[in-house]
Design an enzyme around this catalytic site. Structure first.
Site, PDB file in Angstrom:
ATOM      1  N   GLU A   1      10.812  -8.330 -18.083  1.00 11.37           N
ATOM      2  CA  GLU A   1      11.781  -7.326 -18.585  1.00 11.37           C
ATOM      3  C   GLU A   1      12.879  -6.970 -17.590  1.00 11.37           C
ATOM      4  OE1 GLU A   1       9.350  -4.078 -19.999  1.00 11.37           O
ATOM      5  OE2 GLU A   1       8.015  -5.449 -21.058  1.00 11.37           O
TER       6      GLU A   1
ATOM      7  N   GLU B   1       3.279 -11.540 -26.719  1.00  9.66           N
ATOM      8  CA  GLU B   1       2.684 -10.219 -26.951  1.00  9.66           C
ATOM      9  C   GLU B   1       2.832  -9.770 -28.412  1.00  9.66           C
ATOM     10  OE1 GLU B   1       4.222  -7.399 -24.122  1.00  9.66           O
ATOM     11  OE2 GLU B   1       4.145  -8.824 -22.459  1.00  9.66           O
TER      12      GLU B   1
HETATM   13  O1  9MR Z   1      -0.499  -2.685 -23.486  1.00 11.08           O
HETATM   14  C1  9MR Z   1      -0.154  -2.230 -22.184  1.00 11.08           C
HETATM   15  C2  9MR Z   1      -0.638  -0.800 -21.974  1.00 11.08           C
HETATM   16  O2  9MR Z   1      -2.058  -0.779 -22.018  1.00 11.08           O
HETATM   17  C3  9MR Z   1      -0.147  -0.278 -20.643  1.00 11.08           C
HETATM   18  O3  9MR Z   1      -0.488   1.086 -20.510  1.00 11.08           O
HETATM   19  C4  9MR Z   1       1.383  -0.440 -20.567  1.00 11.08           C
HETATM   20  C5  9MR Z   1       1.924   0.013 -19.242  1.00 11.08           C
HETATM   21  O4  9MR Z   1       1.254  -0.635 -18.251  1.00 11.08           O
HETATM   22  O5  9MR Z   1       1.733  -1.811 -20.729  1.00 11.08           O
HETATM   23  C6  9MR Z   1       1.362  -2.283 -22.018  1.00 11.08           C
HETATM   24  O6  9MR Z   1       1.775  -3.622 -22.163  1.00 11.08           O
HETATM   25  C7  9MR Z   1       3.157  -3.898 -21.929  1.00 11.08           C
HETATM   26  C8  9MR Z   1       3.227  -5.210 -21.196  1.00 11.08           C
HETATM   27  O7  9MR Z   1       2.537  -5.081 -19.979  1.00 11.08           O
HETATM   28  C9  9MR Z   1       4.669  -5.628 -20.997  1.00 11.08           C
HETATM   29  N1  9MR Z   1       5.360  -5.700 -22.276  1.00 11.08           N
HETATM   30  C10 9MR Z   1       5.306  -4.473 -23.029  1.00 11.08           C
HETATM   31  C11 9MR Z   1       3.881  -4.028 -23.261  1.00 11.08           C
HETATM   32  C12 9MR Z   1       3.852  -2.735 -24.007  1.00 11.08           C
HETATM   33  O8  9MR Z   1       4.394  -1.735 -23.232  1.00 11.08           O
END
Ligand code: 9MR
Length: 364
Positions: A152, A259
């Protein structure tokens, strides 16, 4: 002890076999790995572990490999949680995708900022980036097949190319290429990818293409691009997803959908900009009604049909297995009951599973 526990868990897992005639990974073409994000909490549930071991042929740790969990301020690396996911994946012979090395959200800002939050000098920040990547990729060398090197980095703002992150402010725009070079030096066999959300959509698509062209022009070791795929029931349109995959594949990189989830609840924005919060209705606290299940199944079928049409797509990962563990129960509206995934809170397959299996098998 831990290895025996993981082995026992995996063996127990085989007792809970979901009542599906065919699994997601069996339905997919051989060229397409089917995976999901997984976390150590989920792996403690033998029934859920069974479904994970049965349905997928690759995995992504949901957060265990994020910088915040990997290293503390004294440069002590803390691999225990990541090791548990790696052990499960290895026991089940599932290649693991490392997520991620550089992200602005769940990170250790001291890698790039001083105690007052000011950017470190470039040379010091670069040394820290190199040391961090060498530490993590080096530890998992040969055990993690691919790394989401930078996550990102493209700005959501129309008039801004790269997001101003702690790494970008301290090192400059070339932090991205440096991260890829450090990762490649630490494990020359690992597949290295850039990962982001909404990059199949006009605006971020053009900026991602610009980034990829720039990295390729400098012979930066990048192998793939990850389209996260956090979608709504009606956005983005399937043909936009299709065209976005086509444009990214035309760069010559492998494309992965990293994802995928489909949010059936009312909200304004797609993607995963964690800075966004919305107030919103919580219409289905007791479960998704049949008509909504059908809409969700149809949308998943259309999306996966578009994905499976592209031979350059090498991995399709869902961002979770069951609704109870989805991040969308808290985003963009806090504490509401969401239903974005293929299995419900009772770990039963939803109609969307059949729609995805049909799309994987038939491409329509
Ligand atoms: O699903 C993830 C959640 O459990 C975490 O709290 C969050 C922050 O660390 O990240 C979520 O996953 C993200 C991923 O790491 C990057 N792409 C976006 C996802 C949703 O925020």
């Amino acid at each position: 002890m831990k290895a025996r526990a993981i082995l026992l868990l995996s063996l127990t897992a085989l007792c809970f076999r979901p009542a599906l005639a065919e699994t997601l990974r069996e339905a997919a073409p051989k060229r397409l790995l089917i995976g999901a994000c997984v976390n150590t909490e989920e792996l403690k549930n033998p029934k859920l572990a069974a479904i994970i071991a049965e349905q997928y042929n690759c995995l992504t740790p949901e957060y265990e490999l994020m910088p915040e969990f990997m290293v503390d301020k004294g440069w002590r690396f803390t691999f225990e949680r990541g090791d548990r996911v790696v052990a499960f994946a290895e026991t089940n012979k599932m290649p693991l995708f490392g997520h991620m090395l550089v992200w602005h959200f769940v990170t250790r800002n001291w890698l790039f900022e001083d105690k007052d939050g000011k950017p470190l000098p470039r040379a010091e920040a670069l040394d820290n980036l190199k040391r961090y990547i060498e530490g993590v990729v080096g530890h998992y060398k040969g055990r993690i097949v691919a790394w989401d090197v930078v996550n990102e980095a493209i700005s959501d703002q129309a008039n801004e190319f790269l997001r101003p992150t702690p790494a970008q402010r301290a090192i400059g725009d070339d932090y991205i290429e440096k991260a890829f070079e450090f990762a490649h030096a630490a494990d020359t066999n690992a597949l290295l990818y850039y990962n982001d959300y909404n990059i199949e959509q006009p605006g971020k698509l053009e900026k991602t293409l610009k980034l990829i062209q720039s990295l390729k022009a400098k012979n930066v070791p990048i192998d793939a691009v990850g389209i996260q795929g956090h979608y709504l029931l009606n956005w983005p349109p399937t043909n936009m997803i299709d065209k976005g995959i086509e444009a990214l594949a035309a760069t010559g990189l492998k494309v992965m959908i990293t994802e995928l989830d489909v949010d059936p609840l009312p909200r304004d924005t797609s993607g995963a900009n964690m800075a966004v919060t919305e107030a919103g209705a919580n219409p289905y606290p007791d479960g998704l009604p049949a008509d909504m299940q059908e809409k969700l199944a149809r949308r998943y079928g259309e999306i996966v049909t578009a994905i499976v049409r592209h031979p350059s797509v090498t991995m399709l990962g869902f961002w979770g297995t069951d609704d109870g563990h989805s991040w969308l129960n808290d985003f963009p509206v806090k504490k509401r009951t969401n239903h974005p995934l293929l299995f419900d809170r009772q770990l039963q397959p939803k109609p969307a599973v059949d729609a995805v299996i049909r799309a994987l098998k038939t491409g329509k």
